[in-house]
Design an enzyme around this catalytic site. Structure first.
Site, short mmCIF file in Angstrom:
data_model
loop_
_atom_site.label_atom_id
_atom_site.label_comp_id
_atom_site.label_asym_id
_atom_site.label_seq_id
_atom_site.Cartn_x
_atom_site.Cartn_y
_atom_site.Cartn_z
N ASP A 159 22.92 42.81 48.78
CA ASP A 159 22.14 43.84 48.03
C ASP A 159 20.99 43.44 47.74
O ASP A 159 19.81 43.91 47.39
CB ASP A 159 22.65 44.56 46.87
CG ASP A 159 23.09 43.57 45.89
OD1 ASP A 159 23.09 42.36 45.95
OD2 ASP A 159 23.62 44.09 44.90
N SER A 160 20.43 41.88 48.15
CA SER A 160 19.34 41.30 48.05
C SER A 160 18.36 41.87 48.89
O SER A 160 16.95 41.89 49.04
CB SER A 160 19.42 39.84 48.47
OG SER A 160 20.22 39.66 49.71
N LYS A 212 31.93 43.58 48.74
CA LYS A 212 31.48 42.38 47.67
C LYS A 212 31.20 43.09 46.52
O LYS A 212 30.41 43.97 46.72
CB LYS A 212 30.71 41.34 48.22
CG LYS A 212 30.07 40.19 47.08
CD LYS A 212 29.44 39.17 47.67
CE LYS A 212 28.34 38.55 47.22
NZ LYS A 212 27.06 39.50 46.77
N GLU A 235 27.85 31.28 42.20
CA GLU A 235 26.42 31.74 42.34
C GLU A 235 25.62 30.79 41.09
O GLU A 235 25.98 31.11 39.89
CB GLU A 235 26.13 33.13 42.58
CG GLU A 235 24.78 33.57 42.92
CD GLU A 235 24.81 34.90 43.43
OE1 GLU A 235 25.36 35.59 43.77
OE2 GLU A 235 23.39 35.24 43.42
O1 KIV Z 1 22.85 39.67 47.85
C1 KIV Z 1 22.96 38.92 48.37
O2 KIV Z 1 22.19 38.49 49.42
C2 KIV Z 1 24.10 38.01 47.92
C3 KIV Z 1 24.09 36.36 48.34
C4 KIV Z 1 22.92 35.66 47.65
C5 KIV Z 1 25.24 35.82 47.90
O3 KIV Z 1 24.74 38.09 46.90
#
Ligand code: KIV
Length: 285
Positions: free
Chosen positions: A62-63, A131, A200
């Site tokens: 979700d980044s 996730k 993280e």
């Molecule tokens: O959203 C994301 O990209 C992540 C990674 C940084 C692990 O959760």
């Protein structure tokens, strides 16, 4: 190491050593303590094609809220965004296991809400896993999903969807209370059945302890080499951003190269040196 070419007509890396045989959840679980797991984020089909031959897991994180959409955090990211980008990444890959982040607000209300939205993600994208953040508080939900055939990755430590509660993005686990909470979260998530635990932004000692404590592989991001694998945001790793967190290593300086290419293009357009003969259509003579 095998060399792959890219088949842009089918959106698949090609040739496939074993066509469409992706890494599976059991095969990833079996990598605990072995060759470290290589995981990167991907949001588009073309980037997935390029990363797929080299990665064990592609994460549609979700980044993408910040990286693709220029949002201030992951909080506004929607299920629709995750489904659209998840499907693109699955179409662009054949080898890596693809996992998709559940966005903020799509799973916290109840295990039932989480199941409905996780099932939608798997149906609409073809991804193999989801996730979700939340640690101990989400253990019941993780167990509910896993019991119903939905593989789950659980992150603990600096969880970006909790930015408002955490008050920022600083690394976690500097004092004993934070250390104990992260270890409790890690155990709860792993005991609930998560097949990968993402650590993280945590102190090295915590990553080391969690990796020894849990049965599933741990994947670090800002969590040292003690983990069973590593993940980075691909655009960070490529050097597309001027400012990156301390834990990011830039493996390229892509921002500079994109800028140079754009300047060369614009200069050629203004000088009328592009297009050249080779780029011009003419009737066959
Ligand atoms: O959203 C994301 O990209 C992540 C990674 C940084 C692990 O959760």
């Amino acid at each position: 190491m095998s060399t792959y070419t890219l088949d842009t007509s089918t959106s698949r890396a090609n040739p496939t050593p074993a066509p469409m045989r992706r890494l599976t959840v059991p095969s990833l679980k079996g990598m605990k303590g072995g060759t470290p797991i290589a995981m990167l984020t991907a949001y588009t089909a073309r980037m997935a094609q390029l990363l797929d031959p080299h990665c064990d897991v592609l994460l549609v994180g979700d980044s993408l809220g910040q990286v693709i959409y220029g949002l201030p955090s992951t909080i506004p990211v929607t299920l629709e965004m995750m489904c659209a980008h998840g499907a693109a990444v699955v179409r662009g890959s054949y080898h890596a296991l693809v996992a998709v982040d559940m966005p903020f607000g799509s799973y916290e209300a109840s295990p039932q809400q989480a199941f409905e939205n996780a099932a939608r993600i798997l149906k609409e994208t073809g991804a193999a896993a989801v996730k979700l953040e939340g640690g101990e508080a989400m253990a019941e939900t993780i167990a509910f999903l896993v019991a119903r055939g939905i593989p789950v990755i659980g992150p603990v430590g600096l969880t970006p969807q909790a930015v408002n509660a955490l008050g920022g993005y600083r690394a976690r686990g500097r004092d004993e209370a934070e250390r104990a909470k992260i270890i409790a979260d890690a155990k709860a998530v792993a005991d609930a059945g998560a097949f990968l635990l993402v650590l993280e932004g945590v102190m090295e000692e915590i990553a080391d302890e969690a990796t020894r404590l849990v049965a599933c592989p741990t994947i670090g991001i800002g969590a040292s080499a003690s983990c069973d694998g590593q993940v980075l945001v691909t655009e960070d790793m490529l050097g597309l951003f001027e400012r990156t967190p301390r834990f990011v290593k830039r493996f390229d300086d892509f921002a500079t190269r994109v800028g140079e290419a754009a300047a060369a293009y614009a200069g050629a357009v203004r000088a009328r040196s592009f297009p050249e003969d080779a780029q011009v259509y003419r009737p066959a003579s």
